[in-house]
Design a protein around this motif. Structure first.
Motif, PDB file in Angstrom:
ATOM      1  N   HIS A  71     -47.081   0.338  20.000  1.00 13.53           N
ATOM      2  CA  HIS A  71     -46.224  -0.840  20.231  1.00 13.53           C
ATOM      3  C   HIS A  71     -47.028  -1.936  20.918  1.00 13.53           C
ATOM      4  CE1 HIS A  71     -42.494  -3.057  20.528  1.00 13.53           C
ATOM      5  NE2 HIS A  71     -42.772  -3.324  21.789  1.00 13.53           N
ATOM      6  N   HIS A  73     -47.589  -6.440  20.575  1.00 12.66           N
ATOM      7  CA  HIS A  73     -47.137  -7.679  19.919  1.00 12.66           C
ATOM      8  C   HIS A  73     -48.324  -8.597  19.638  1.00 12.66           C
ATOM      9  CE1 HIS A  73     -42.666  -7.391  20.789  1.00 12.66           C
ATOM     10  NE2 HIS A  73     -43.138  -6.443  21.596  1.00 12.66           N
ATOM     11  N   HIS A 224     -36.876  -2.454  19.190  1.00 15.49           N
ATOM     12  CA  HIS A 224     -36.761  -2.132  20.616  1.00 15.49           C
ATOM     13  C   HIS A 224     -35.449  -1.394  20.890  1.00 15.49           C
ATOM     14  CE1 HIS A 224     -39.567  -5.635  20.699  1.00 15.49           C
ATOM     15  NE2 HIS A 224     -40.145  -4.936  21.652  1.00 15.49           N
ATOM     16  N   HIS A 263     -39.682   1.712  24.129  1.00 18.60           N
ATOM     17  CA  HIS A 263     -39.093   1.798  25.468  1.00 18.60           C
ATOM     18  C   HIS A 263     -38.137   2.968  25.673  1.00 18.60           C
ATOM     19  CE1 HIS A 263     -41.332  -1.738  26.239  1.00 18.60           C
ATOM     20  NE2 HIS A 263     -40.642  -2.480  25.388  1.00 18.60           N
ATOM     21  N   ASP A 314     -47.576  -2.627  24.664  1.00 19.08           N
ATOM     22  CA  ASP A 314     -46.595  -3.708  24.745  1.00 19.08           C
ATOM     23  C   ASP A 314     -47.191  -5.008  25.280  1.00 19.08           C
ATOM     24  OD1 ASP A 314     -44.151  -4.860  24.234  1.00 19.08           O
ATOM     25  OD2 ASP A 314     -43.249  -4.243  26.145  1.00 19.08           O
TER      26      ASP A 314
HETATM   27 ZN   LIG Z   1     -42.106  -4.979  22.740  1.00 18.94          ZN
END
Ligand SMILES: [Zn+2]
Length: 431
Positions: A71, A73, A224, A263, A314
């Motif tokens: 994960h 971005h 998410h 998460h 993340d």
């Molecule tokens: Zn994220």
């Protein structure tokens, strides 16, 4: 062919289902041909069996599988370090204004290069990448990842409410643009497509229905889940008929063995049961959870329910793309939970940073460990001169202890070499 002489360490076993020590494996050499590991054993044995092959010596440190980030971005690589805000305020203040800039294709091209170079420099060779809201930016990411030979699974991010207007689209446009990207990029070399609604907070039922139509094309899914209490309260308000957050995805058929949710800091037991039943995975992102004050991840409850867990950095809520640091943060979080935590060994940390990620994104037959038949995606971690890590490795009692020192101390500066399917893309060089 090349014989790599190195201290090879990996986790072909699963330390969460048996004795952690038994999950670890180590050897002295690998034989690599056409990017694939053909033999593994002691240097003496491999040299005896292949006397004419050249030997590349990787002395000092450890050779481990390339890291797998589940994960991260891509549009946020320039937005790391936004401090002091919880999730929804952080998105509005730091992340989304930066993501808007990727509407300009030249900007997206520059960001894609910076992002992918950051992954490679950190030893990450495979990643499930949270994409951009703009299709031309996704073309830039896929093209640049293909050039570099990285294992990248990613997709256009979809939202049709709640976010700033320039990041919104319609379900019709989302379907058309995503289908077009899938045609051009899915299963092309090491690239794959993942249908990516941002989170159900910003996606209507109509948009989630569009996502389900795209899943029919054998692609991956990521989003998410249960990150922050204010977010969960908003999702509950927006989906009054849903039993829980996961249900907003589940009722559209979006929870499968090809689904990875980031998460899940605040799940209820029914959600954990459903995740396990469907074989979906969780990307645990401890740095981000700490930075945004999201909470302490209940790893023990996930493991007890049989839910697969891997690691994600993340970025940009997380503090950079170096996965060993993320593993260390995961260890810290479990320690802070006291008796409710699951005390992690160095073997768990290596597994989480490599094979757990490969399993979560369905690449365990190709990468995640250094067994014969796997792609040679590897990272050589060797500290410089007299750094504190070098001192500690000299005093390590055994391999597990050396791993502990690495997870405690290593930084990207200790990445002495990275290989993607046998191609050296960083290092190795003498220091
Ligand atoms: Zn994220």
């Amino acid at each position: 062919m090349t014989i790599y002489a190195a201290h090879v360490v990996d986790t072909p076993g699963d330390p969460f289902t048996g004795d952690p020590a038994a999950a670890l494996a180590e050897d002295g050499a690998l034989l690599v041909r056409d990017g694939v590991i053909r033999a593994r054993g002691s240097l003496a044995a491999l040299r005896a069996a292949h006397p004419d092959e050249p030997v590349t010596r990787l002395d000092g440190g450890l050779l481990v599988p390339g890291f797998v980030d589940t994960h991260v971005h891509f549009p946020q690589i320039r937005a790391i370090g936004g401090m002091g805000l919880p999730l929804l305020d952080w998105l509005e203040r730091y992340a989304l204004p930066e993501e808007s800039k990727l509407a300009e294709q030249a900007y997206a091209r520059a960001v894609a290069a910076e992002f992918l170079d950051g992954l490679v420099a950190s030893g990450t060779t495979s990643a499930l990448v949270f994409g951009s809201h703009f299709a031309p930016a996704m073309d830039e990411l896929f093209a640049a990842a293909g050039q570099r030979g990285l294992n990248i699974t990613s997709g256009l991010v979809l939202s049709d409410r709640e976010l700033r207007p320039d990041l919104l689209t319609s379900p019709e446009t989302a379907l058309a643009e995503s289908a077009d990207l899938i045609l051009r990029w899915h299963d092309r070399g090491r690239l794959r497509y993942a249908v990516t609604p941002r989170f159900s907070l910003s996606t209507s039922d109509e948009m989630l229905d569009a996502c389900a139509q795209l899943l029919g094309k054998d692609v991956w899914f990521t989003s998410h889940l249960n990150e922050n209490l204010a977010e969960i309260a908003t999702v509950t308000r927006l989906f009054p008929g849903s039993q829980h957050y996961l249900d907003t995805y589940c009722k559209h058929g979006l929870v499968t063995a090809r689904s990875v949710f980031a998460h899940n800091v605040h799940p209820d037991d029914a959600e954990l049961t459903l995740l396990a039943e469907h074989g979906a995975s969780i990307a645990h992102c401890p740095s981000s959870n700490g930075a945004l004050g999201s909470g302490l991840f209940p790893l023990r409850r996930h493991v007890e329910h049989g839910v697969r867990v891997a690691l994600g950095t993340d970025v940009g809520a997380g503090s950079g793309p170096f996965l060993p640091k993320e593993a260390l943060q995961a260890y810290f979080m479990q320690q802070l939970l006291g008796p409710a935590g699951l005390s992690l060994t160095p073997v768990h940390l290596l597994y989480l940073a490599t094979r757990a990620g490969a399993r979560a994104i369905g690449l365990e037959d190709r990468v995640g460990d250094l067994a014969v038949g796997k792609d040679f995606d590897a990272v050589w971690l060797r500290p410089t001169g007299n750094s504190t890590l070098a001192v500690n490795l000299r005093h390590a009692r055994d391999t597990t202890d050396a791993l502990a020192r690495i997870f405690a101390l290593a930084t990207p500066a200790d990445v002495a070499g990275v290989w993607l399917r046998g191609d050296a893309v960083a290092g190795p060089g003498p220091r």
